[in-house]
Design a protein around this motif. Structure first.
Motif: not given
Length: 253
Positions: A24, A77-78, A80-81, A85
């Protein structure tokens, strides 16, 4: 041009929490750096990416029953982030699949705009073998590449595809020899990113959403994007040069 290297070869570049965070952060830096026009994602060593890290699986299994769901949700969530990105990066992205791309590793490859694989590489939506569903975007990306029925077959069976089969069904765009993989991916990235950065970013953003939007909304987004393009230095300089060249041809005639 940037090469983003998945670099945990001892565990076949399996993705853990630290790699997610690094991914990320690097993608954010790349998005803001106009000197970088495109990105090639590849793996260090013999594999592209073996999927999720085994340590994370063990931690999930060892969590108290009352914490399994919320811990899993946070991890998702991490993940998918990081995938979002990569998918939404406003620059062309190419996955150079140098070896097995399994589970989440396959999702990472498919999140890129284009995939070129070594002819010795393999790809597999292997989640079903662990009693899971694809959780890194595969259920979104795969049907858009190969069609719904074929995507279901690959997800339901979790079977492994050779690069040749993946190319034949449209799962990837190119296959090449292992030695030629990175040079071909980098050359392709240069070709794809030669145009206006603003136009590339706006076109990619609109097309990424086009399957979910009615045609009127795609037209509306396109109109707004084109208005931005009209104001860019690249557009104004290229039109000025074109008009000058046209006038010169007219005088010569």
């Amino acid at each position: 041009m940037a090469t983003l290297l998945l670099n945990r070869p001892k565990v076949r570049n399996a993705i853990d929490d630290a790699m997610r965070a690094d991914l990320v952060a690097l993608l954010d830096r790349i998005a803001r750096d106009d000197a970088i026009r495109a990105v090639v994602v590849t793996g260090q060593g013999a594999a592209f990416c073996a999927g999720g890290d085994i340590k994370g699986m063990r931690e999930r299994m060892a969590a108290p029953a009352g914490e399994v769901a919320i811990n899993g949700w946070r991890r998702q969530q991490r993940t998918h982030h990081a995938i979002a990105a990569l998918h939404t990066l406003p620059k062309p992205t190419i996955a150079a699949v140098n070896g097995p791309a399994t589970g989440l590793g396959c999702d990472v490859a498919l999140a890129c705009d284009f995939v070129v694989a070594a002819d010795s590489a393999t790809l597999a939506m292997s989640y079903i073998h662990r009693g899971l569903i694809p959780d890194g975007g595969g259920m979104y990306f795969l049907p858009r590449r190969v069609g719904l029925a074929r995507a279901k077959e690959l997800v339901f069976t979790g079977r492994t595809l050779t690069a040749t089969e993946a190319l034949a069904i449209g799962m990837i765009e190119r296959a090449t020899t292992p030695d030629a993989l990175l040079p071909e991916a980098l050359a392709w990235a240069c070709e794809l990113s030669a145009g206006s950065l603003a136009a590339l970013a706006l076109a990619k953003t609109t097309m990424n959403q086009s399957f979910e939007l009615p045609v009127e909304q795609v037209f509306a987004q396109g109109s707004q994007a084109q208005a931005i393009c009209y104001s860019t230095r690249e557009h104004q300089e290229s039109v000025t040069a074109f008009l000058a060249k046209s006038a010169e041809r007219g005088r010569a005639a």
